[in-house]
Scaffold this active site. Sequence first.
Site, PDB file in Angstrom:
ATOM      1  N   ASP A   1      -2.107  -5.529   2.511  1.00  0.00           N
ATOM      2  CA  ASP A   1      -2.386  -5.154   3.909  1.00  0.00           C
ATOM      3  C   ASP A   1      -3.891  -5.082   4.202  1.00  0.00           C
ATOM      4  O   ASP A   1      -4.288  -5.116   5.365  1.00  0.00           O
ATOM      5  CB  ASP A   1      -1.761  -3.787   4.229  1.00  0.00           C
ATOM      6  CG  ASP A   1      -0.269  -3.760   3.970  1.00  0.00           C
ATOM      7  OD1 ASP A   1       0.343  -4.841   3.996  1.00  0.00           O
ATOM      8  OD2 ASP A   1       0.278  -2.673   3.732  1.00  0.00           O
TER       9      ASP A   1
ATOM     10  N   THR B   1      -3.683  -3.856  -2.190  1.00  0.00           N
ATOM     11  CA  THR B   1      -2.639  -3.980  -1.173  1.00  0.00           C
ATOM     12  C   THR B   1      -2.821  -5.293  -0.425  1.00  0.00           C
ATOM     13  O   THR B   1      -3.956  -5.713  -0.153  1.00  0.00           O
ATOM     14  CB  THR B   1      -2.622  -2.843  -0.130  1.00  0.00           C
ATOM     15  OG1 THR B   1      -1.785  -3.235   0.972  1.00  0.00           O
ATOM     16  CG2 THR B   1      -3.978  -2.489   0.442  1.00  0.00           C
TER      17      THR B   1
ATOM     18  N   GLU C   1       5.816   7.046  -4.280  1.00  0.00           N
ATOM     19  CA  GLU C   1       5.982   8.503  -4.315  1.00  0.00           C
ATOM     20  C   GLU C   1       5.218   9.033  -3.114  1.00  0.00           C
ATOM     21  O   GLU C   1       3.992   9.188  -3.171  1.00  0.00           O
ATOM     22  CB  GLU C   1       5.385   9.085  -5.603  1.00  0.00           C
ATOM     23  CG  GLU C   1       6.149   8.791  -6.853  1.00  0.00           C
ATOM     24  CD  GLU C   1       7.499   9.479  -6.874  1.00  0.00           C
ATOM     25  OE1 GLU C   1       7.576  10.700  -6.617  1.00  0.00           O
ATOM     26  OE2 GLU C   1       8.497   8.784  -7.137  1.00  0.00           O
TER      27      GLU C   1
ATOM     28  N   THR D   1      -1.621   6.120  -2.515  1.00  0.00           N
ATOM     29  CA  THR D   1      -2.079   6.307  -3.898  1.00  0.00           C
ATOM     30  C   THR D   1      -3.429   7.014  -3.931  1.00  0.00           C
ATOM     31  O   THR D   1      -3.662   7.905  -4.757  1.00  0.00           O
ATOM     32  CB  THR D   1      -2.213   4.925  -4.587  1.00  0.00           C
ATOM     33  OG1 THR D   1      -0.983   4.233  -4.436  1.00  0.00           O
ATOM     34  CG2 THR D   1      -2.581   5.049  -6.046  1.00  0.00           C
TER      35      THR D   1
ATOM     36  N   TYR E   1       8.822 -10.593   1.194  1.00  0.00           N
ATOM     37  CA  TYR E   1       8.205 -10.226  -0.088  1.00  0.00           C
ATOM     38  C   TYR E   1       7.559 -11.398  -0.814  1.00  0.00           C
ATOM     39  O   TYR E   1       6.864 -11.181  -1.807  1.00  0.00           O
ATOM     40  CB  TYR E   1       9.224  -9.512  -0.986  1.00  0.00           C
ATOM     41  CG  TYR E   1       9.617  -8.193  -0.357  1.00  0.00           C
ATOM     42  CD1 TYR E   1       8.812  -7.075  -0.520  1.00  0.00           C
ATOM     43  CD2 TYR E   1      10.732  -8.094   0.457  1.00  0.00           C
ATOM     44  CE1 TYR E   1       9.115  -5.885   0.106  1.00  0.00           C
ATOM     45  CE2 TYR E   1      11.046  -6.908   1.090  1.00  0.00           C
ATOM     46  CZ  TYR E   1      10.233  -5.802   0.910  1.00  0.00           C
ATOM     47  OH  TYR E   1      10.522  -4.624   1.546  1.00  0.00           O
TER      48      TYR E   1
HETATM   49  O1  F6P Z   1       2.009  -2.215   1.742  1.00  0.00           O
HETATM   50  C1  F6P Z   1       2.514  -3.457   1.414  1.00  0.00           C
HETATM   51  C2  F6P Z   1       3.762  -3.762   2.195  1.00  0.00           C
HETATM   52  O2  F6P Z   1       4.271  -5.005   1.758  1.00  0.00           O
HETATM   53  C3  F6P Z   1       3.607  -3.749   3.709  1.00  0.00           C
HETATM   54  O3  F6P Z   1       3.003  -4.908   4.208  1.00  0.00           O
HETATM   55  C4  F6P Z   1       5.031  -3.563   4.143  1.00  0.00           C
HETATM   56  O4  F6P Z   1       5.079  -2.980   5.427  1.00  0.00           O
HETATM   57  C5  F6P Z   1       5.563  -2.631   3.095  1.00  0.00           C
HETATM   58  O5  F6P Z   1       4.741  -2.794   1.957  1.00  0.00           O
HETATM   59  C6  F6P Z   1       6.981  -2.858   2.677  1.00  0.00           C
HETATM   60  O6  F6P Z   1       7.346  -1.795   1.859  1.00  0.00           O
HETATM   61  P1  F6P Z   1       8.523  -1.778   0.808  1.00  0.00           P
HETATM   62  O7  F6P Z   1       8.042  -2.425  -0.440  1.00  0.00           O
HETATM   63  O8  F6P Z   1       8.765  -0.318   0.579  1.00  0.00           O
HETATM   64  O9  F6P Z   1       9.679  -2.484   1.419  1.00  0.00           O
END
Ligand code: F6P
Length: 357
Positions: free
Chosen positions: A135, A133, A78, A113, A280
């Site tokens: 990241d 995360t 969101e 968030t 993913y």
């Molecule tokens: O924030 C985590 C992450 O996997 C990032 O590394 C990546 O850029 C993004 O989310 C991908 O986003 P989405 O899940 O919206 O495809």
Amino acid sequence: MDYQRKTIGILTSGGDCPGLNAAIRGVAKPAVELYGMKVIGFSNGYKGFMDGEAIELTSSDLSGILTLGGTILGTSREPFKEIQKNKDKIEKMVNNYKKFGLDCLVVLGGNGTHKTANLLRENGLNVIGLPKTIDNDLFGTDFTFGFHSAVDIATDVIDRIHSTAQSHGRAMIIELMGHKTGWLSLYAGIAGGADIILIPELPYSIDRVIDKLNERHAHGKKFSIIVVAEGAMTKEEVKMSKKEFTEHRMKMPYSSIGFRIAAEIEDKTSFEARVTVPGYQQRGGTPSAYDRVLATKFGIYALELILKNEYGLGVGISNNEVSAKPLEKIAGKLKTVPKDHMLIKSGLALGTCFGQD
Ligand code: F6P
């Protein structure tokens, strides 16, 4: 006792990652079983909080989830900007906070968030943030949970790719997630012994990358491992305005940066290049032991704050100590890799190329 009457709301927001369920368990299991509190889980992040989609979490919901990937509550993105400019959305959340009789809301998420969490705090809600995360780009904590699991997964990918790189004498490019930061690529690249690591914090020159490949070949190393962060940029790109950069990348005939680098290598050298994008997978599956422990610590710490009626805070870890900082000091700040980070220095000492002159 007073704490026994508390009602805690909990939600997971933004991209999922390993460790979310371990953190939910860390907060909710002792809250329910030890303190007799009520814990309301909202579905699919702030969306479920707005729509009032919730279930009361019981002992059985919280059992057997420590090792589960993803989130039992579901999640959604969101965007903060949408929430910020839409008073209606904020009002819905404030109303549901009251409707469900919450004493506090625990949100598990990353940058967006925490920005929304801070906005809710400004609107009078008792909020606590837990940092998740892959990241690792959330300000106010050395590590987010999910990060080390992703590093393990990405390192395994690099390890496996080494064999094909070696057998075929190829330049193998592994493009990793990380959004606008290079934490994941730096850690996995160093752990996997990458020859070249390209991260957004160190804008690269393709000529330096090519030089490194040629240098390795000249020394009898017929293969190379190149780890590139999805957000990596060249020295020229970093000087562009946001608009120019977007247009420039739109014109790029490659689906992502890794494929562009592969094409450039094949164009400028005689080496075969291949690209792997684990995507993913980096966010999936069971959390590492490190993340299970970290998420559990964060969850328990959040519950301790609730017991002390301390809110408006984001939990994190600094110098191996779990602590909490005011949400307004965390929200809206991106934690990038410092140019003098120990792992960059280590890489340089070991001969890793970061695409720099
Ligand atoms: O924030 C985590 C992450 O996997 C990032 O590394 C990546 O850029 C993004 O989310 C991908 O986003 P989405 O899940 O919206 O495809």
